[in-house]
Enzyme design. Structure first.
Site, PDB file in Angstrom:
ATOM      1  N   SER A 135      -2.406   4.032   6.775  1.00  0.00           N
ATOM      2  CA  SER A 135      -1.963   2.689   7.104  1.00  0.00           C
ATOM      3  C   SER A 135      -2.350   2.398   8.554  1.00  0.00           C
ATOM      4  O   SER A 135      -1.959   3.125   9.465  1.00  0.00           O
ATOM      5  CB  SER A 135      -0.436   2.608   6.917  1.00  0.00           C
ATOM      6  OG  SER A 135       0.048   1.347   7.294  1.00  0.00           O
ATOM      7  N   LYS A 161      -5.203   0.947   4.449  1.00  0.00           N
ATOM      8  CA  LYS A 161      -4.326  -0.234   4.385  1.00  0.00           C
ATOM      9  C   LYS A 161      -4.318  -0.871   5.764  1.00  0.00           C
ATOM     10  O   LYS A 161      -4.114  -0.197   6.764  1.00  0.00           O
ATOM     11  CB  LYS A 161      -2.918   0.218   3.975  1.00  0.00           C
ATOM     12  CG  LYS A 161      -1.825  -0.814   4.145  1.00  0.00           C
ATOM     13  CD  LYS A 161      -0.554  -0.351   3.441  1.00  0.00           C
ATOM     14  CE  LYS A 161       0.648  -0.366   4.356  1.00  0.00           C
ATOM     15  NZ  LYS A 161       1.876   0.093   3.647  1.00  0.00           N
ATOM     16  N   LYS A 163      -2.556  -3.609   8.283  1.00  0.00           N
ATOM     17  CA  LYS A 163      -1.406  -4.472   8.523  1.00  0.00           C
ATOM     18  C   LYS A 163      -1.964  -5.845   8.889  1.00  0.00           C
ATOM     19  O   LYS A 163      -2.889  -5.945   9.718  1.00  0.00           O
ATOM     20  CB  LYS A 163      -0.573  -3.921   9.680  1.00  0.00           C
ATOM     21  CG  LYS A 163       0.154  -2.626   9.333  1.00  0.00           C
ATOM     22  CD  LYS A 163       1.290  -2.879   8.340  1.00  0.00           C
ATOM     23  CE  LYS A 163       2.162  -1.638   8.179  1.00  0.00           C
ATOM     24  NZ  LYS A 163       3.216  -1.844   7.172  1.00  0.00           N
ATOM     25  N   ASP A 188      -1.025  -5.206   4.083  1.00  0.00           N
ATOM     26  CA  ASP A 188       0.447  -5.236   4.088  1.00  0.00           C
ATOM     27  C   ASP A 188       0.912  -6.239   5.135  1.00  0.00           C
ATOM     28  O   ASP A 188       0.607  -6.102   6.324  1.00  0.00           O
ATOM     29  CB  ASP A 188       0.987  -3.832   4.412  1.00  0.00           C
ATOM     30  CG  ASP A 188       2.511  -3.731   4.302  1.00  0.00           C
ATOM     31  OD1 ASP A 188       3.174  -4.751   4.012  1.00  0.00           O
ATOM     32  OD2 ASP A 188       3.038  -2.615   4.501  1.00  0.00           O
ATOM     33  N   GLU A 213       0.500  -6.277  -0.059  1.00  0.00           N
ATOM     34  CA  GLU A 213       1.867  -5.756  -0.025  1.00  0.00           C
ATOM     35  C   GLU A 213       2.811  -6.707   0.707  1.00  0.00           C
ATOM     36  O   GLU A 213       2.509  -7.182   1.799  1.00  0.00           O
ATOM     37  CB  GLU A 213       1.819  -4.390   0.676  1.00  0.00           C
ATOM     38  CG  GLU A 213       3.111  -3.592   0.664  1.00  0.00           C
ATOM     39  CD  GLU A 213       2.902  -2.196   1.267  1.00  0.00           C
ATOM     40  OE1 GLU A 213       1.753  -1.698   1.294  1.00  0.00           O
ATOM     41  OE2 GLU A 213       3.885  -1.609   1.741  1.00  0.00           O
ATOM     42  N   ASP A 238       7.327  -4.008  -1.556  1.00  0.00           N
ATOM     43  CA  ASP A 238       7.850  -2.872  -0.782  1.00  0.00           C
ATOM     44  C   ASP A 238       9.316  -3.198  -0.442  1.00  0.00           C
ATOM     45  O   ASP A 238      10.229  -2.851  -1.205  1.00  0.00           O
ATOM     46  CB  ASP A 238       6.968  -2.681   0.476  1.00  0.00           C
ATOM     47  CG  ASP A 238       7.483  -1.650   1.461  1.00  0.00           C
ATOM     48  OD1 ASP A 238       8.582  -1.105   1.246  1.00  0.00           O
ATOM     49  OD2 ASP A 238       6.809  -1.383   2.485  1.00  0.00           O
ATOM     50  N   LYS A 262       9.320   3.940  -1.893  1.00  0.00           N
ATOM     51  CA  LYS A 262       9.696   4.816  -0.784  1.00  0.00           C
ATOM     52  C   LYS A 262      11.064   5.361  -1.163  1.00  0.00           C
ATOM     53  O   LYS A 262      12.015   4.574  -1.277  1.00  0.00           O
ATOM     54  CB  LYS A 262       9.815   4.019   0.523  1.00  0.00           C
ATOM     55  CG  LYS A 262       8.501   3.433   1.016  1.00  0.00           C
ATOM     56  CD  LYS A 262       8.693   2.602   2.266  1.00  0.00           C
ATOM     57  CE  LYS A 262       7.370   2.014   2.723  1.00  0.00           C
ATOM     58  NZ  LYS A 262       7.531   1.068   3.848  1.00  0.00           N
ATOM     59  N   GLY A 290       5.293   5.065   2.942  1.00  0.00           N
ATOM     60  CA  GLY A 290       5.767   5.963   3.993  1.00  0.00           C
ATOM     61  C   GLY A 290       6.541   5.206   5.044  1.00  0.00           C
ATOM     62  O   GLY A 290       6.460   3.975   5.146  1.00  0.00           O
TER      63      GLY A 290
HETATM   64  O1  OSB Z   1       5.602  -1.456   5.403  1.00  0.00           O
HETATM   65  O2  OSB Z   1       4.740   0.280   4.584  1.00  0.00           O
HETATM   66  C1  OSB Z   1       5.322  -0.275   5.516  1.00  0.00           C
HETATM   67  C2  OSB Z   1       5.628   2.122   8.482  1.00  0.00           C
HETATM   68  C3  OSB Z   1       6.897   1.810   8.931  1.00  0.00           C
HETATM   69  C4  OSB Z   1       7.601   0.827   8.286  1.00  0.00           C
HETATM   70  C5  OSB Z   1       7.048   0.146   7.207  1.00  0.00           C
HETATM   71  C6  OSB Z   1       5.780   0.467   6.748  1.00  0.00           C
HETATM   72  C7  OSB Z   1       5.048   1.454   7.418  1.00  0.00           C
HETATM   73  C8  OSB Z   1       3.676   1.832   7.074  1.00  0.00           C
HETATM   74  C9  OSB Z   1       3.209   3.209   7.481  1.00  0.00           C
HETATM   75  O3  OSB Z   1       2.885   1.082   6.575  1.00  0.00           O
HETATM   76  C10 OSB Z   1       3.229   4.201   6.365  1.00  0.00           C
HETATM   77  C11 OSB Z   1       3.111   5.627   6.860  1.00  0.00           C
HETATM   78  O4  OSB Z   1       2.013   6.047   7.198  1.00  0.00           O
HETATM   79  O5  OSB Z   1       4.150   6.334   6.896  1.00  0.00           O
HETATM   80 MG    MG Z   2       4.968  -2.011   3.464  1.00  0.00          MG
END
Ligand code: OSB
Ligand code: MG
Length: 390
Positions: A135, A161, A163, A188, A213, A238, A262, A290
């Protein structure tokens, strides 16, 4: 069986680089680490809360109060016949799912160690390696983005992924897609858009994404269903899916084509597995998200992702993607085929690096079972040697 003691720690473990989403920035892991003991064995869990209520309503401070005042005393006061009992025990505590999950994970680990079974086996896992991706947070500019993505691809990640947020969505996605035409790519938004952005988001359909996402509100399902009818890219929920019931509502309303599971977000592995099973029945793929966990939480995500309906790569990257040194003795390493190995030692399979854990502990409490009551010893970092007992 009775849990004899619960040790809780607030930790602060800095990330190699800050992680930025559409709405906040994380500079360190601020989890609560749970350690339970019974019958000469121990179990570890991570409640992957953060410093502020930006992803969900929980923070390290709120989870700490919940843990000390409710969840730990409840756990110490009740007999457990298996890890499934934790979900039942906490069923009448509203919300606070990450705090609950920290305890539930520790109890799964404990039973696994006692029974000599790996967490993956206990859960019904069917794989020895799980496909993973990475991510990528919001970057300062497009050149930096290309460098960062290139670095991860060089490291072996085959799924990325991005952001996204308004002003950082179509252009970064287009550029990454143009640079790597065959890359498995997804985005995301962490709840930054509204239904009024539907036609803007439909432009993402041009970039052959696996999914988009959580574009809309963190607690919405209905508008996601409306949006899904206006875009071709599968929506993946999510934040909105916090329980098996929410997953069922999303399936029934056709609010998404994919679910990110998650286990911490839904209160633990029991609920996570229910969502996995329900989605499998509905023919809906799931993948494991994650929360920038330490190795303690990562091991749980890897074990969960070994279940059969986890058919898309998880946000479960190698330890070195997050930390200079992880909290476990054997860091998670990426295999050349963009997978992580599922641990096949008892419980979650990790061994905690106690020396590092001590260094990153900001506050520690031990609650003990003493016949029918519990006592607590508090140790505040920075006031070495001072122990307060109640
Ligand atoms: O939205 O998936 C998410 C990290 C912290 C809070 C929310 C998210 C995320 C990530 C990172 O996208 C996922 C990871 O590498 O742990
Ligand atoms: Mg997410």
């Amino acid at each position: 069986m009775h849990i004899q003691s619960v040790e809780l720690r607030k930790i602060e473990l800095p990330f190699i680089t800050p992680f930025e989403t559409s709405g906040w920035r994380e500079v360190a892991n601020h989890a609560i680490i749970v350690r339970v003991q019974a019958e000469g064995y121990e179990g570890w869990g991570e409640a992957p809360v953060s410093s502020g209520p930006w992803y969900n309503e929980e923070t390290q401070a709120t989870a700490w109060v919940m843990a000390c005042e409710h969840l730990a005393p409840m756990l110490l006061a009740h007999e457990l016949t298996g890890p499934e009992d934790v979900a039942t025990l906490y069923a009448h505590v509203r919300g606070n799912r990450m705090a609950k999950a920290g305890f539930e994970f520790a109890v799964w680990d404990l039973f696994g160690r006692i029974q000599g079974q790996s967490l993956s086996t206990m859960l019904g896992g069917t794989r020895q390696r799980v496909e993973v991706g990475v991510s990528v947070g919001v970057q300062p500019d497009l050149d930096t983005l290309l460098q960062v993505v290139d670095g991860y691809i060089q490291a072996g990640y085959q799924r990325v992924k991005l952001k996204i947020k308004p002003g950082w969505d179509l252009e970064p996605t287009r550029l990454v897609r143009e640079t790597w035409p065959d890359l498995r790519l997804q985005v995301d938004a962490n709840s930054i858009y509204t239904l009024a952005d539907a036609s803007h988001l439909a432009h993402l359909d041009a970039y052959d994404l696996l999914l988009i996402e959580q574009p809309l509100a963190h607690d919405d399902i209905v508008d996601h269903a409306k949006l899904q009818r206006q875009i071709n890219t599968p929506i993946c929920l999510d934040e909105s899916i916090v329980s098996p019931e929410h997953a069922r509502w999303a399936v029934e309303l056709r609010a998404c084509g994919v679910i990110n599971i998650k286990p911490s977000r839904v209160g633990g592995l029991h609920a996570a597995r229910q969502i996995h099973d329900l989605a499998a029945t509905a023919g809906m793929p799931v993948w494991c998200g994650g929360m920038l966990e330490t190795g303690i939480g990562r091991a749980v995500n890897v074990a969960l992702a070994s279940l059969p309906n986890f058919s898309l790569p998880g946000d479960i990257s190698a330890s070195e993607r997050y930390f200079a040194r992880d909290l476990v003795q054997t860091p998670f390493r990426l295999n050349p085929d963009s997978t992580l190995a599922v641990l096949d030692r008892p419980g979650s399979g990790i061994e905690v690096d106690i020396a590092l854990l001590e260094q990153v502990t900001r506050e520690k409490v031990i609650l003990k079972r003493e016949k029918e009551q519990s006592s607590r010893d508090i140790h505040h970092r920075g006031t070495e040697g001072i122990e307060r007992g109640h």
